[in-house]
Enzyme design. Structure first.
Site, PDB file in Angstrom:
ATOM      1  N   ASP A 271       0.870  -1.169   0.000  1.00  0.00           N
ATOM      2  CA  ASP A 271       0.000   0.000   0.000  1.00  0.00           C
ATOM      3  C   ASP A 271       0.914   1.229   0.000  1.00  0.00           C
ATOM      4  O   ASP A 271       2.123   1.133   0.197  1.00  0.00           O
ATOM      5  CB  ASP A 271      -0.944  -0.033   1.225  1.00  0.00           C
ATOM      6  CG  ASP A 271      -2.150   0.865   1.019  1.00  0.00           C
ATOM      7  OD1 ASP A 271      -3.142   0.683   1.712  1.00  0.00           O
ATOM      8  OD2 ASP A 271      -2.082   1.762   0.142  1.00  0.00           O
TER       9      ASP A 271
HETATM   10  C1  GLC Z   1      -4.267   4.383  -0.025  1.00  0.00           C
HETATM   11  C2  GLC Z   1      -5.169   3.234   0.377  1.00  0.00           C
HETATM   12  C3  GLC Z   1      -5.306   2.170  -0.678  1.00  0.00           C
HETATM   13  C4  GLC Z   1      -5.274   2.814  -2.049  1.00  0.00           C
HETATM   14  C5  GLC Z   1      -3.889   3.381  -2.259  1.00  0.00           C
HETATM   15  C6  GLC Z   1      -3.739   4.089  -3.618  1.00  0.00           C
HETATM   16  O1  GLC Z   1      -3.422   4.726   1.035  1.00  0.00           O
HETATM   17  O2  GLC Z   1      -4.887   2.591   1.617  1.00  0.00           O
HETATM   18  O3  GLC Z   1      -6.552   1.483  -0.433  1.00  0.00           O
HETATM   19  O4  GLC Z   1      -5.569   1.846  -3.064  1.00  0.00           O
HETATM   20  O5  GLC Z   1      -3.497   4.264  -1.210  1.00  0.00           O
HETATM   21  O6  GLC Z   1      -4.522   5.239  -3.634  1.00  0.00           O
END
Ligand code: GLC
Length: 714
Positions: A271
């Site tokens: 993430d």
């Molecule tokens: C965010 C979220 C994740 C998302 C990613 C890209 O922090 O936790 O669910 O897909 O970043 O935006």
């Protein structure tokens, strides 16, 4: 044969890649069309330093379109990739959670429809729309089981139940990927966040999660098991630290559980910044440690923090990361690109989409997911010729009805509650704040017989890092209901909240309550069709509605206690100042008609373990009658209770459900088949087991289902 060709092609490509090019494939960079570093990023793409881009910005549409992108922009980016030495196409990802141009209800509400097929259709529509903008990878479905509505991200997932989450997972993956993500109108899905993020303590985002292996196997993993079985192409590691192990650096979770136990064969992306956060989480001393630990744990692609790009080359050259370990991650990423059809078509032409059809889908699922909680004296449906006042913060709201994580949504395209009511009941005498005659709400309410209160929260009050310590009905909204009550009006509450809220004693202020959630671009029309009877409510709660925040976490599949104190099922005061029971249980939802379980019986009341192990199933026949005067959709649910096993099993476990339309007065037979996996449970080590003894099965229309049949396992 195809698999072999693919593998040979990847091996051939891998054999030609330099160390830098390999690391480049594992590096994902964020990009916004209007950012000032686009040219710099394109140059890095040409040099083979970037393998993937995510278009990510706010979770709410930003007026400036700062994170805008489109097919032309993605063509430019892929053109840069085609200028690189090996011409490996980019994988372009976006948070397509529950909307693109067409915005569907938040997933917590879509799950409340219990309509697997319709959910799949919605995700197919999203895949088409996102694909037309050049997106080939969606960071969805979010499958975090959560029992705490203080956590803002409950809106993004399918609620508190493992089975509902599993069926949602399969529907979303099938909807996104179809038979192949390489097909037109399809894209790669991403099951997220693996694993346990929804258990963030106190509902505080990114906080500690304490999950036993037993709970992990039986509560949190099922939805991911289903996503893997549905062929999900990628998984996103979660931010949380689980019982002392940050997931992003946990080989046990990302390799031994996800790959070895579940059989996942796609690639894992961290993430946002999750790799370099390992330092702050306390298992790495520096960025190099972070990169090595994450790669060796099983993270294949590094999202947005360039930690792999900065440190892996030195780690490989120093011998702390083996080339085989690096190659394994690169192979997975290249395999995904091949599977997504990127080598054959780095950019696909837009497919023809039927936006009207997509909006019709949005209206249908919004109407199926809204939950009728209360309807005293059958106040609803309202007459279309009555005198109705409409007020409340959500009456004319557009943006918030879309919910969080809708950066590609267009608030102007949302039908407001007022617009929906005027369209569905044009002859109604409707009094609203926007009525020219009135200044304050009392005068508006006094004109009417019935007051509709459009209550709710902003879409900015839920979603990532938007948690609430207090989930009670806001005071000013409760005061509005009290005012309407004191005026002697019939009061209808529309709850346009992202998360479940704790109504507490304010429940008595309402004669009827429709829990709409943040229901997407067709929310206003869908709600109005239910309020005035064009459609019959049929949503069922995907998450328990507590009385007060003090009861949290509160969920239906609770463990038994040595004393009859589980207020969820045996009304008792778990607290000196509060009941242990929810306001409304998981699976609950009223209709304008009524349904009755006439009979439930087992084809065989006794089954042996050996028969079950050989694939035989328990077959349950349940007869349901629509005992009212209106046709309606029912969601029949079957819950299991194993009163004596080697480990304590929950007081209820949803093991089957089916949504079906039943005409007034008609009876229908439902058949549920339960095999080893439905009847059994997972031991902490992931072994599926089932023991001799009695299994009780309860058929009904929510977690308080009572019609019981008993299966003997010998
Ligand atoms: C965010 C979220 C994740 C998302 C990613 C890209 O922090 O936790 O669910 O897909 O970043 O935006």
């Amino acid at each position: 044969m195809k698999e072999q060709n693919a593998s040979a092609r990847i091996q051939e490509l891998l054999g030609r890649m330099t160390l830098q090019e390999k690391i480049g494939q594992l590096n994902q960079q964020n990009i916004c069309a209007y950012a000032d570093n686009v040219e710099e990023i394109k140059q890095e793409i040409r040099e083979g330093k970037i393998g993937s881009l995510l278009f990510s910005g706010s979770a709410i549409p930003e007026n400036g379109g700062t994170e805008a992108f489109d097919l032309d922009f993605t063509r430019e980016l892929q053109a840069a990739a085609m200028e690189s030495r090996l011409q490996i196409p980019l994988l372009l990802g976006r948070d397509v959670i529950h909307g693109f141009e067409t915005v569907f209800p938040i997933p917590l509400m879509m799950a409340a429809s219990f309509d697997d097929r319709l959910i799949e259709e919605c995700y197919s529509a999203l895949a088409q729309e996102a694909g037309n903008a050049g997106v080939r990878w969606a960071f969805a479905p979010m499958l975090d089981l959560s029992r705490d509505p203080r956590w803002g991200r409950v809106i993004e997932g399918p609620g508190e139940d493992p089975l509902l989450g599993s069926r949602y997972a399969a529907s979303a993956v099938r909807g996104f990927q179809g038979d192949s993500p390489a097909q037109e109108g399809r894209l790669l899905a991403c099951a997220k966040h693996f694993i346990g993020y929804g258990a963030s303590e106190g509902g505080r985002d990114y906080h500690h999660t304490e999950i036993s292996n037993y709970a992990l196997q039986n509560q949190y993993l099922p939805a991911f098991r289903a996503a893997v079985r549905a062929g999900v192409g990628s998984v996103m590691a979660s931010f949380n630290e689980l019982s002392g192990q940050p997931v992003t650096g946990s080989r046990r979770l990302l390799t031994e559980v996800l790959r070895d136990q579940l059989g996942f064969d796609g690639f894992v992306v961290s993430d946002w910044g999750g790799v370099e956060q390992l330092e702050a989480q306390g298992i790495a001393e520096n960025g190099a440690d972070c990169a090595r630990l994450a790669l060796q744990a099983g993270v294949d692609m590094d999202m947005a923090d360039q930690c792999f790009a900065r440190h892996l080359e030195a780690e490989v050259k120093a011998g702390r990361v083996a080339m085989e370990e690096l190659d394994r991650a690169v192979e997975r990423v290249l395999q995904a690109k091949l599977r997504a059809g990127l080598f054959r078509q780095p950019v696909r032409d837009a497919v023809k989409t039927d936006r009207a059809k997509h909006r019709a889908l949005a209206r249908r699922i919004a109407g199926e997911s809204m939950v009728l909680l209360k309807n005293e004296q059958s106040l609803l449906p309202l007459s279309k010729k009555g005198r109705v006042a409409l007020t409340g913060c959500m009456a004319q709201n557009r943006e918030s009805l879309m919910g969080a994580w809708t950066p590609d949504g267009d608030a102007d395209s949302v039908i407001t509650l007022e617009e929906g009511i005027r369209a569905v009941a044009p002859e109604l005498e409707l009094f609203t704040e926007s009525s020219p005659l009135f200044g304050d709400m009392t005068a508006v309410m006094e004109q009417a017989d019935t007051v509709i209160l459009a209550l709710g929260e902003s879409a900015r009050a839920s979603g990532e890092f938007h948690c609430l310590a207090d989930i009670s009905l806001p005071e000013d909204q409760a005061a509005l209901a009290l005012r309407a009550r004191r005026l002697g009006k019939k009061v209808v509450g529309l709850l346009c909240f992202g998360r479940p809220i704790a109504l507490g004693d304010t429940l008595s202020l309402f004669d009827a309550i429709l829990y709409t959630g943040h229901a997407g671009c067709e929310a206003g029309r869908a709600a109005a069709e239910l309020l005035f009877g064009d459609r019959n409510p049929s949503g069922h709660l995907a998450m328990t509605l507590p009385r007060s925040v003090g009861q949290l976490p509160l969920y239906y599949n609770a463990a038994p206690s040595g004393r009859p104190v589980n207020g969820y099922y045996t009304e008792c005061r778990n607290y000196i100042d509060e009941s242990g029971a929810p306001l409304y249980p998981f699976g609950y939802g009223l209709s304008y008609t009524s349904f009755q379980v006439e009979k439930a019986e087992l084809e065989q009341e006794t089954l042996s373990l050996s028969e079950l192990a050989a694939g035989k199933q328990a077959v349950v026949h349940i007869r349901v009658t629509n005992t009212g005067e209106r046709d309606g959709d029912t969601v029949l649910q079957l819950y299991l209770r194993d009163p004596a096993a080697s480990l304590t099993r929950p007081l209820r476990e949803l093991k089957a459900y089916e949504r079906r339309t039943l005409p007034a007065g008609e009876t229908a037979d439902f058949v549920f088949r339960l095999g080893m996996e439905e009847l059994g449970y997972y031991l902490p080590d992931g072994t599926l087991t089932l023991e001799k003894g009695e299994i009780r099965l309860f058929a009904g229309f929510d977690a308080w289902a009572e019609k019981c049949v008993r299966l003997q396992i010998i």
